[in-house]
Design a protein around this motif. Structure first.
Motif, short mmCIF file in Angstrom:
data_model
loop_
_atom_site.label_atom_id
_atom_site.label_comp_id
_atom_site.label_asym_id
_atom_site.label_seq_id
_atom_site.Cartn_x
_atom_site.Cartn_y
_atom_site.Cartn_z
N PRO A 12 -16.03 -3.37 2.32
CA PRO A 12 -15.12 -4.29 3.23
C PRO A 12 -13.60 -3.25 3.35
O PRO A 12 -13.21 -2.78 2.17
N ALA A 13 -13.27 -3.36 4.55
CA ALA A 13 -11.73 -2.84 4.89
C ALA A 13 -10.79 -4.06 4.31
O ALA A 13 -11.01 -4.96 3.86
N ASP A 14 -9.88 -3.28 3.70
CA ASP A 14 -8.79 -4.16 3.16
C ASP A 14 -8.21 -5.20 3.89
O ASP A 14 -7.87 -6.05 3.68
N SER A 15 -8.20 -4.96 5.41
CA SER A 15 -7.58 -5.67 6.31
C SER A 15 -8.83 -7.02 6.43
O SER A 15 -8.20 -8.17 6.56
N SER A 16 -9.99 -6.46 6.31
CA SER A 16 -10.79 -7.82 6.39
C SER A 16 -10.99 -8.78 5.19
O SER A 16 -10.82 -9.95 5.13
N LEU A 17 -10.59 -7.92 3.89
CA LEU A 17 -10.52 -8.77 2.79
C LEU A 17 -9.20 -9.55 2.91
O LEU A 17 -9.21 -10.86 2.45
N ASP A 18 -8.09 -9.24 3.32
CA ASP A 18 -6.92 -9.87 3.20
C ASP A 18 -7.36 -11.23 4.29
O ASP A 18 -6.65 -12.47 4.04
N GLU A 19 -7.92 -11.06 5.32
CA GLU A 19 -8.33 -12.12 6.36
C GLU A 19 -9.05 -13.08 5.56
O GLU A 19 -8.99 -14.25 5.75
N GLN A 20 -10.00 -12.80 4.80
CA GLN A 20 -10.94 -13.58 4.10
C GLN A 20 -10.04 -14.63 3.31
O GLN A 20 -10.54 -15.75 3.20
N ILE A 124 -11.64 -6.67 -3.98
CA ILE A 124 -11.53 -7.97 -3.64
C ILE A 124 -10.48 -8.57 -4.57
O ILE A 124 -9.66 -9.25 -3.99
N LEU A 125 -10.34 -8.02 -5.79
CA LEU A 125 -9.33 -8.56 -6.75
C LEU A 125 -7.65 -7.70 -6.04
O LEU A 125 -7.03 -8.82 -6.30
N ARG A 126 -7.60 -6.79 -5.88
CA ARG A 126 -6.51 -6.35 -5.07
C ARG A 126 -6.09 -7.05 -3.99
O ARG A 126 -4.93 -7.40 -3.93
N SER A 127 -6.96 -7.45 -3.05
CA SER A 127 -6.42 -8.08 -1.90
C SER A 127 -6.24 -9.35 -2.19
O SER A 127 -5.28 -10.04 -1.67
N ALA A 128 -6.75 -10.09 -3.30
CA ALA A 128 -6.54 -11.33 -3.68
C ALA A 128 -5.01 -11.42 -4.20
O ALA A 128 -3.78 -12.41 -4.00
N ARG A 129 -4.71 -10.33 -5.09
CA ARG A 129 -3.39 -10.36 -5.30
C ARG A 129 -2.41 -10.14 -4.68
O ARG A 129 -1.12 -10.63 -4.66
N ARG A 130 -2.67 -9.28 -3.36
CA ARG A 130 -1.69 -9.33 -2.36
C ARG A 130 -1.31 -10.65 -1.80
O ARG A 130 -0.11 -10.75 -1.14
N GLN A 131 -2.28 -11.51 -1.88
CA GLN A 131 -2.09 -12.86 -1.27
C GLN A 131 -1.74 -13.97 -2.03
O GLN A 131 -1.36 -14.91 -1.92
N GLY A 132 -1.14 -13.19 -3.36
CA GLY A 132 -0.36 -14.06 -4.22
C GLY A 132 -1.42 -14.92 -5.22
O GLY A 132 -0.81 -15.76 -5.89
N ILE A 133 -2.84 -14.40 -5.25
CA ILE A 133 -3.67 -15.31 -6.21
C ILE A 133 -3.62 -14.63 -7.49
O ILE A 133 -3.84 -13.40 -7.68
N ASP A 134 -3.12 -15.24 -8.53
CA ASP A 134 -2.77 -14.37 -9.84
C ASP A 134 -3.98 -14.62 -10.75
O ASP A 134 -5.01 -15.19 -10.13
N ARG A 135 -3.88 -14.13 -11.81
CA ARG A 135 -5.10 -13.74 -12.98
C ARG A 135 -5.40 -15.14 -13.41
O ARG A 135 -6.58 -15.36 -13.85
N GLN A 136 -4.41 -16.17 -13.34
CA GLN A 136 -4.92 -17.39 -13.76
C GLN A 136 -5.79 -18.31 -12.79
O GLN A 136 -6.83 -18.99 -13.22
#
Length: 331
Positions: A12-20, A124-136
């Motif tokens: 997956p492209a980073d841009s696609s993951l960010d949109e997801q 996937i996890l790096r993209s989630a962190r960019r969107q503010g989704i933390d480890r909790q």
């Protein structure tokens, strides 16, 4: 709706993951009894990764709320019931008769290449962190974010020819039920499923024994890091001789360092119903003249009795008896 291209799952492209992730964060909880929103590719891949820890077969629709980590975390984050994730796992391993060929292909690609699976998981996890989704909210349930490596444990016990033999009947049944799926794809996926089952079994055995050899107490955590190859988690009654249920039973497993694992598997030592360790005849006399043998199998390092944590589930006597009568070199 046509399925997403397989590249969306395996590269997956980073841009696609960010949109997801943005679409997930904007998602609303769907009322019970209402059709759920379609899984996005990153959600599918995380379901597959979660299957390395969770056996979906253990749960039904009424018990899905008891599914272990990380199912409940994923359920809250993606705003869908735990049963949806368990059903997706069934689609991905091909055990659901109405599952799609497309998702089986995704599974086969990722499960056959652990490096690829690790890479996609981390993206996937790096993209989630960019969107503010933390480890909790989204825990690193495969322990890879801090430099770990994806490692299926317990695989040294499996032999390809024995796996193929064990799958013959299942393969025929799947071929009849899913006649639109190529036989080779089904076989590859079933083989991967066996390996995942072995991984979950071994992980459970290691956790039960707190990552220490039950014969000598050696820890698999050295210099503050877990060293996967320092310990094995294998069956008391070997995988090839066990039923499907016995292969997944943690009471049929020992955690051991490589030397004591081989000594037990080849019948040089055994364990009785009171958990005492016994030598095959001739071992003790050889140790009086063979210093290396004494260093490996003497007492110490071997304990007189299995070293088990107070909270550990004890091995089942049925498996110990089988080993003593079928494997132990008694004479």
């Amino acid at each position: 709706m046509a399925p997403s291209p397989i590249s969306e799952f395996i590269d997956p492209a980073d841009s696609s993951l960010d949109e997801q992730w943005k679409s997930v964060l904007a998602r609303k909880v769907v009322p019970a009894g209402t059709r759920q929103v379609k899984f996005v590719p990153c959600e599918v891949v995380l379901s597959l990764c979660a299957s390395l820890l969770v056996d979906h077969h253990k749960y039904g629709s009424t018990s899905a709320h008891r599914a272990e980590y990380p199912v409940q975390h994923l359920s809250r984050l993606f705003k869908r019931p735990p049963s949806s994730f368990l059903a997706k796992m069934a689609n991905l391993d091909g055990s659901r008769s109405h599952g799609g060929r497309h998702e089986m292909e995704v599974s086969t690609h990722l499960l056959s290449d652990s490096t690829m699976m690790q890479d996609v998981y981390l993206r996937i996890l790096r993209s989630a962190r960019r969107q503010g989704i933390d480890r909790q909210q989204l825990p690193d349930f495969l322990d890879l974010e801090d430099g770990g490596a994806l490692w299926l444990v317990g695989q040294e016990e499996l032999v390809e020819s024995e796996i193929e033999k064990s799958l013959e009947g299942i393969l025929e049944k799947r071929a009849r039920e899913q006649d639109d799926v190529p036989l080779e794809l089904t076989q590859r996926l079933l083989t991967a499923t066996v390996r995942i089952g072995q991984h979950r079994f071994a992980q459970g055995v290691l956790a039960n024994h707190q990552h220490r050899c039950v014969f000598c107490g050696l820890s698999g955590i050295i210099a503050g890091e877990r060293r996967p190859r320092m310990l094995t988690a294998s069956h008391i009654k070997p995988w090839r001789d066990s039923t499907g249920k016995e292969r997944l039973d943690n009471r049929n497993g020992f955690t051991a360092c490589p030397t004591h694992d081989v000594a037990f598997d080849t019948g040089l030592i055994t364990v009785d119903s009171d958990l005492n360790v016994h030598y095959s005849p001739g071992i003790e006399s050889d140790m009086t003249i063979e210093a290396p043998l004494r260093a490996a199998l003497g007492k110490p390092p071997l304990a007189d009795k299995l070293i088990l944590p107070d909270v550990a589930v004890r091995p089942d006597v049925v498996y110990l008896d089988w080993h003593r009568t079928q494997i132990f070199v008694a004479s």
